[in-house]
Every structure is written in structure tokens, then in C-alpha cells.
Write a protein that holds these residues in place. Structure first.
Motif, short mmCIF file in Angstrom:
data_model
loop_
_atom_site.label_atom_id
_atom_site.label_comp_id
_atom_site.label_asym_id
_atom_site.label_seq_id
_atom_site.Cartn_x
_atom_site.Cartn_y
_atom_site.Cartn_z
N THR A 196 1.24 16.96 1.82
CA THR A 196 1.83 15.74 1.33
C THR A 196 0.77 14.70 1.59
OG1 THR A 196 4.02 16.32 2.12
CG2 THR A 196 3.71 14.03 1.72
N PHE A 251 -1.73 15.16 -1.30
CA PHE A 251 -1.29 14.86 -2.71
C PHE A 251 -1.19 13.42 -2.66
CE2 PHE A 251 2.39 13.71 -5.11
CZ PHE A 251 1.97 14.48 -6.47
N SER A 252 -0.92 12.61 -1.67
CA SER A 252 -0.46 11.14 -1.80
C SER A 252 -1.87 10.57 -1.87
CB SER A 252 0.08 10.67 -0.39
OG SER A 252 1.24 11.10 -0.24
N SER A 309 -2.95 11.05 -5.37
CA SER A 309 -2.49 10.32 -6.46
C SER A 309 -2.97 8.80 -6.28
CB SER A 309 -0.91 9.99 -5.93
OG SER A 309 -0.58 11.53 -6.19
N LEU A 310 -3.27 8.40 -5.00
CA LEU A 310 -3.58 6.90 -4.78
C LEU A 310 -5.01 6.61 -5.30
CD1 LEU A 310 -2.34 5.99 -1.17
CD2 LEU A 310 -1.43 5.06 -3.27
N ALA A 348 -6.32 8.44 -7.97
CA ALA A 348 -5.93 8.37 -9.44
C ALA A 348 -5.56 7.19 -9.91
CB ALA A 348 -5.11 9.46 -9.67
N LEU A 349 -4.39 6.60 -9.29
CA LEU A 349 -3.95 5.43 -9.60
C LEU A 349 -5.08 4.02 -9.46
CD1 LEU A 349 -0.37 5.56 -7.90
CD2 LEU A 349 -0.89 5.27 -10.55
#
Length: 160
Positions: A87, A90-91, A94-95, A97-98
Motif C-alpha cells: 500500500t 503504491f501510494s 501514485s503521489l 505520478a500525480l
């Protein structure tokens, strides 16, 4: 107390017989004790001695249960840790990428807006502040004077 040698001899003989009897008796007793010891030894050899190890068995079983529970607990904890680790990874991805999407995506969008604005401004399609005020006044005048404005629009269309 004068004793004669015969009396003394008699006395010694009597005492020696008493001692002799006591020695015989002691020999008999020692033979009985020896026989009794042999009997007890034989009986001990024939006796099957059993040790009660039920307490030890219970302790071993309890230790095995504790070991199994510990292994299960470690496995559960490891699964939970793996889930948390996945998790978090992945977070983080994701952060990241954002962050890059916002940084480069919006920057590019704002650059595109600026370029488009500059092109429109060069072509004269964007009104200056002075022209915007003039156009506002012009449209107000057109609203107030509809008859005159029709004629004005005809003239403007002829100019084109």
C-alpha cells in the motif's frame, strides 16, 4: 577379692562363652540381614518401576501449541506488513505520478494559454483595456438608440 586362678579361668570361660554366643547370634543376624537384602534386591529387580511423565507430556504439548500460535502470529503479522508495504509503495508511486502530472501537465497547459494569448494579441483579436471600455460604451449606446444603430451597422458592413 582374691580370686583363684581356677575361678578366674571359670569366669573367663563363662565370659568367652557369652561372647561366643553373642558372636553366633550376630552371625545369624547378619545372615538374616544378608538374606533379607538379597530378597529385597530380587524383588526390586522383578518390580517394574513406572515413571509418571504425564506432567512432562502436558508441558511439551503446551509448548508445541505456543510454538504453533507463535508461527501463525508471525505469518499473520508478515502478511499484514506485506499489505502495508504494498500500500505504501503504491501510494508513493501514485503521489509521484500525480506530482509529475500536475507539474508538467499544468505547466504545459499554462504555457499553451500564454502562447495562444500572445498569438491573439499579435493578430489584434484581443481588445486592449482602452478598446474594451470603448466597446462597452458603444454597446450601451446601441441599446439606447436602436434606430440609429441599424443605420450604423449598415455603414460598417459596407466598409468591410
Amino acid at each position: 577379692m582374691n580370686m583363684t586362678s581356677q575361678q578366674l579361668m571359670k569366669l573367663i570361660l563363662e565370659e568367652s562363652e557369652i561372647i561366643s554366643e553373642k558372636i553366633k547370634r550376630l552371625e545369624q543376624l547378619s545372615a538374616q540381614i544378608e538374606q533379607s537384602n538379597r530378597n529385597h534386591l530380587e524383588q526390586l529387580k522383578r518390580t517394574d518401576i513406572k515413571v509418571d511423565n504425564s506432567g512432562v507430556n502436558r508441558s511439551i504439548a503446551e509448548l508445541e501449541r505456543v510454538a504453533e500460535k507463535t508461527v501463525k502470529s508471525i505469518q499473520t503479522t508478515q502478511k499484514g506488513f506485506n499489505w502495508v508495504l504494498y500500500t505504501v509503495v503504491f501510494s508513493a508511486i501514485s503521489l509521484a505520478a500525480l506530482f509529475f502530472a500536475f507539474k508538467y501537465g499544468f505547466q504545459a497547459k499554462s504555457e499553451i494559454r500564454n502562447e495562444y494569448y500572445n498569438e491573439l494579441n499579435k493578430e489584434g483579436r484581443i481588445l486592449s483595456e482602452k478598446n474594451a471600455v470603448f466597446m462597452e460604451k458603444f454597446y450601451k449606446w446601441v441599446d439606447k438608440n436602436p434606430n440609429d444603430s441599424k443605420e450604423l451597422f449598415r455603414e460598417v458592413n459596407k466598409m468591410k
